[in-house]
Design an enzyme around this catalytic site. Structure first.
Site, mmCIF file in Angstrom:
data_model
loop_
_atom_site.group_PDB
_atom_site.id
_atom_site.type_symbol
_atom_site.label_atom_id
_atom_site.label_comp_id
_atom_site.label_asym_id
_atom_site.label_seq_id
_atom_site.Cartn_x
_atom_site.Cartn_y
_atom_site.Cartn_z
ATOM 1 N N ASP A 324 23.856 43.022 40.518
ATOM 2 C CA ASP A 324 24.004 43.237 39.073
ATOM 3 C C ASP A 324 22.815 44.053 38.600
ATOM 4 O O ASP A 324 21.789 44.095 39.277
ATOM 5 C CB ASP A 324 23.935 41.894 38.345
ATOM 6 C CG ASP A 324 25.192 41.082 38.525
ATOM 7 O OD1 ASP A 324 26.208 41.671 38.893
ATOM 8 O OD2 ASP A 324 25.134 39.863 38.286
ATOM 9 N N ASP A 649 26.655 36.150 38.086
ATOM 10 C CA ASP A 649 26.141 35.101 37.202
ATOM 11 C C ASP A 649 27.247 34.431 36.388
ATOM 12 O O ASP A 649 27.339 33.230 36.323
ATOM 13 C CB ASP A 649 25.030 35.638 36.281
ATOM 14 C CG ASP A 649 25.377 36.973 35.642
ATOM 15 O OD1 ASP A 649 26.554 37.368 35.685
ATOM 16 O OD2 ASP A 649 24.478 37.618 35.086
ATOM 17 N N ASP A 653 32.548 35.592 37.926
ATOM 18 C CA ASP A 653 32.000 36.214 39.136
ATOM 19 C C ASP A 653 32.199 35.330 40.368
ATOM 20 O O ASP A 653 32.047 35.778 41.498
ATOM 21 C CB ASP A 653 30.480 36.455 38.992
ATOM 22 C CG ASP A 653 30.188 37.624 38.071
ATOM 23 O OD1 ASP A 653 31.104 38.433 37.847
ATOM 24 O OD2 ASP A 653 29.051 37.716 37.576
#
Ligand code: ATP
Length: 909
Positions: A324, A649, A653
């Site tokens: 990310d 997170d 996900d």
């Protein structure tokens, strides 16, 4: 009445909303109700571990044979053997006990946390400390910590499949509060321990904990480190069995041949069994577990918490790390730098979470309040917001995420919330628009929480005049699609293609400067009633403006990306942010290089997995993706043969994190669901931590290879010495008691110490380990066999030479005994590296190894030179000439191999 209901009757929601329990109340309740756990964790007792050390079949046989031999006459030998076995068992016990303790400690670290309000503040506490009366703050992705009644709720849905088997999430409602007291609750207004919030947010008061919960009635699920064996542990256990069978066969041959040649039956029996005890690497699985456990501890020191042990092994194979952006590659400390509205673009000065700063047009100061659009944009940003700045407004009911940050410049200011929202609150405060002022003008009625699929968030507020407004903020491309009008300097007009192009141009300009851009919009609801589940709420909005905020890359991430590249690992950025923002930051971090591709979620939507697999090799940035795209990306990369580490997170996900070879969740911003799906948690959310864990994974695997190389070569040497000696019709080269002593001196401690070896300098300059590689790949088996043969032949060489020249069996055995130990102790240093020879390695970078080798030397010299021990071990003091022989035989191969260069050269990419 259950405890729960009696607790609830005292729970006054108005107070709870802001105060929660005080520390004192919580303490008393904890004493009364106990910990919020389902069952006491079973701990293995130390006695059981000690007992286990004596239950190994070979040890039992050895003890039996020893006792018989004691009765037949040789009591001293019998007592010594028993003493050696006991010392061995104590060593084994210490190892296992330490491992058990380490694993216990790690388990408690992996235990879940829950957000509660205590003393007016939202804090995060271990879920087991939750007590009845506590106010839980529930957000999408949280695993609910106890049974609780919901008294404040926006669009909360909960997956209760664990309790009901029903996989469709259930909607929850807020209960009716009569006379400020909660008297009754039902399934629709209750949330239950162990279930998962899949969307929305809520506050709920706990009415049952621990075994009194619904879950307590039916299950003993404890979320912890999973104790799966790693593939390596499984393979080694299997290998251990094969080696054991081989050893037993050889030991039987040795015993029978000896007996046939007229040696004493009992002596040969003992010799065979002692050899089996020494040669069977029964300690191997334990040492592997210890190395893994110690490695996991080292990783923890570097902020990486391993939840599933097999991940430690897989880490060393990682060939792609998909990360990310926000908070992992960047600092997640946002500051608004630009505002655009009504055709006017302003720069904003000031830094971090300090509310001091000004607005500039060109280089001249400008008053943001004067431009209606700018003022409106700032107000929307501050209202559609759950962050709290306590010095500006202390009793705002909205509470943000668990993170709380303190401004350096304003020590009295306490800020909680999502960094994006904090940045918007601070920007508004710089213009004098405070939460206190807004709260006095508007009352928040409801919220459509942010989620990473919609990429926006809305609040519904009632103005003091009675009008009801929707305020929305989010990714500009999503916002603009929800708008039909735009606010301009000439009033509100239709949002035509030209206006859209202007907004897109300004957005791209900000994104190209690596700014994260937020779009802001609103509308007035015509009717007094609304339904939050209606799709119309976020439709026909009036576009107001854009705010661009900076989120600098983490400095350590730049270094970590460089490390990845040297280690043959490809870093890939996967973000919900805009393509241009993502690309600009990826360039700064060196993740994006010239010629790379950037793919967006919209482009992925038009592709199937085959099409993606054709281009995936050249994509280094995926932007504006949703969680479902992450799953597709992981699948394709895995099909292409990569070992994929993937971070995540948000609640959505979890499937991608689960699918990845190494699923990584965020310790600070991660939801419980994603943490539970992951094999590793980054406690500081930092990309550099992930790379450090990969490095640690490589070191652990390497060290396991080192001690396997050492143990197997040594054991092979011992077996060959005895086997060849017997085949050559020589007297027994070593007595049973001597074999056991060699085993005690050289097997345990040096092998464990090898597991602690520091990383080799070039560990992150090698390509990742291939998935098809096994522990013996890259010539390790050849090294083990050749060194085992050398150890055996040197020992026999010394034995035969002394026997031939001096015709003294006792002296010859002592020489062989010494040679066997010295060759092994030299070899332990050779095992430190597969690329360097013994004269190139550093001897003193692993002091435990040096100490354990010294310890072995003392043990071995003692039995040769201490007269009492000489008697017990049937040894004789060695003279200069014997020592020359021993040292000569022990050093031939290490010297030769250093001259030829045995080390395999590891290819660099
Ligand atoms: P990452 O790089 O970790 O995926 P991200 O924050 O860029 O993080 P998301 O959290 O999915 O990805 O956010 C996607 C977009 O949604 C952001 O680019 C932003 O425009 C918008 N957004 C983020 N946070 C909020 C919020 N709290 N409210 C409204 N919109 C938001």
């Amino acid at each position: 009445m259950s405890i729960a209901e009696s607790e609830l009757n005292f729970a006054k929601p108005d107070n709870m909303l802001t105060i929660g329990l005080t520390d004192n109340e919580a303490k008393k309740k904890l004493q009364k109700h106990g910990l919020n756990i389902l069952a006491e964790r079973k701990k293995i007792s130390p006695l059981k571990i000690l007992f286990r050390q004596f239950t190994d079949v070979m040890i039992v046989i050895l003890l039996m044979a020893t006792v018989i031999s004691g009765f037949m006459g040789d009591t001293t030998e019998a007592v010594t053997i028993i003493a050696i076995v006991i010392v061995n068992a104590i060593l084994g016990f210490v190892q296992e006990f330490r491992t058990e303790k380490t694993m216990e400690a790690l388990k408690s670290l992996a235990a879940p946390y829950a957000k509660v309000i205590r003393n007016e503040l939202q804090i995060s506490i271990p879920a087991e400390e939750i007590v009845p009366g506590d106010v839980l703050v529930i957000e999408a992705g949280d695993r609910i910590a106890a049974d609780a009644a919901v008294f404040e709720c926006s669009s909360l849905s909960v997956d209760e499949s664990l309790l009901t088997g029903e996989s469709v999430p259930v909607e929850k409602h807020s209960l009716k509060v009569k006379n400020s007291y909660i008297n009754s609750y039902d399934k629709k207004t209750s949330v239950y321990m162990g279930t998962v919030a899949t969307g929305g947010r809520a506050k709920a008061v706990v009415y049952a904990t621990g075994m009194s919960t619904e879950m307590g009635n039916i299950a003993d699920m404890i979320q912890n480190i999973e104790e799966d064996e790693t593939p390596l542990q499984r393979r080694l256990a299997h290998l251990g069995k094969i080696i054991a069978i081989g050893c037993l066969a050889i030991c039987t041959i040795v015993s029978i041949t000896g007996i046939l040649r007229g040696e004493k039956l009992l002596t040969m029996l003992l010799a065979g069994i002692s050899l089996a005890v020494a040669a069977i690497p029964e300690g191997l699985p334990a040492i592997v577990t210890i190395s893994l456990a110690l490695g996991v501890q080292r990783m923890l020191k570097r902020n990486a918490l391993i939840r599933k042990l097999p991940a430690v092994e897989t880490l060393g194979c990682a060939s792609i790390i998909c990360s990310d952006k926000t908070g992992t590659l960047t600092e997640n400390k946002m500051t608004v730098r630009k505002i655009y509205a009504s055709g006017c673009e302003l720069d904003v000065t000031g830094n971090g979470y300090n509310t001091e700063g000004s607005f500039l047009m060109g280089n001249k100061p400008a008053d943001p309040i004067k431009t209606e659009g700018i003022k409106m944009a700032l107000e929307i940003g501050a209202m559609c917001n759950n962050s709290v700045i306590s010095s500006l407004q202390s009793n705002n009911p909205a509470m943000g995420k668990i993170k709380s940050l303190f401004s350096k410049q304003q020590p009295d200011t306490k800020i909680t919330g999502d960094p994006t929202e904090i940045a918007l609150t601070i920007a508004a405060a710089k213009a004098g628009i405070t939460q206190g002022h807004l709260n006095s003008c508007y009352k928040r009625l409801d919220e459509l929480p942010f989620d990473s699929d919609r990429k926006c968030m809305s609040v519904i507020c009632k103005k003091s005049s009675g009008e009801i407004f929707v305020f929305t903020k989010g990714a500009p491309d999503m916002i603009i699609d929800k708008c039909s009008r735009i606010m301009t300097s000439k009033g509100i007009i239709n949002l035509d293609a030209g206006a859209r192009r202007t907004v897109t141009r300004i957005n791209d300009g900000m994104a190209n400067k690596a700014l994260r851009v937020m779009g802001l919009a609103y509308k007035r609801l015509e009717t007094g009633t609304y339904r939050t589940e209606s799709k119309n709420i976020e439709k026909d909005l009036i576009f107001v403006g854009l705010m661009g905020m900076i989120d600098p890359p983490r400095r350590e991430a730049v270094v970590a990306v460089q490390k990845c590249r040297l280690a043959g690992i490809k870093p890939v950025m996967i973000t919900g942010d805009h393509k241009l923002t993502a690309a600009a930051i990826a360039k700064e971090l060196n993740i994006y290089c010239d010629g790379d591709k950037v793919l967006t979620g919209a482009e992925l939507d038009r592709m199937n997995e085959e099409q993606l697999s054709e281009v995936a090799g050249s994509v280094s940035v995926y932007a504006r993706v949703s969680p479902k795209h992450k799953l597709m990306i992981v699948r394709v990369l895995k099909k292409l043969g990569h070992i994929v580490a993937m971070t995540g997170d948000g609640v959505n996900d979890a499937p991608a994190v689960k699918e990845a070879d190494i699923g990584v969740s965020m310790g600070i911003t991660g939801t419980d669901v994603t943490k539970e799906a992951s094999s590793m948690v980054l406690l500081d959310d930092n990309f550099a931590t992930l790379v450090a864990a990969v490095e640690e994974g490589r070191v652990i695997y390497n060290n396991i290879r080192k001690f396997i190389r050492y143990m197997l070569a040594c054991n092979l040497g011992e077996v060959l010495t005895m086997f060849l000696g017997i085949l050559m019709m020589l007297p027994m080269p070593l007595l049973p008691i001597q074999i056991l002593w060699v085993n005690l001196a050289t097997d345990g401690l040096p092998a464990i110490a090898l597991g602690l070896d520091p990383p080799e300098k070039d560990i992150m300059m090698r390509p990742p380990r291939g998935t098809k590689d096994n522990i013996f790949s890259h010539g390790l088996l050849k090294l083990i066999v050749s060194r085992g043969v050398f150890i055996g032949l040197s020992t026999l060489g010394v034995f035969v030479s002394i026997l031939y020249f001096l015709n003294n069996v006792e002296l010859a055995r002592t020489g062989a005994f010494m040679t066997l130990v010295i060759t092994q102790l030299i070899h332990v240093f050779e095992c430190k590296s597969e690329t360097k020879n013994i004269f190139e390695i550093s001897f003193f970078d692993n002091m435990p190894l040096v100490m354990s080798v010294l310890c072995s030397v003392v043990m071995i010299l003692a039995v040769v030179y201490v007269p009492v021990l000489q008697g017990v071990f049937e040894t004789a003091a060695l003279g200069m000439s014997e020592w020359f022989l021993i040292i000569g035989f022990s050093l031939i191969v290490p010297i030769l191999s250093s001259m030829i260069g045995t080390g395999r050269k590891i290819k660099r990419q």
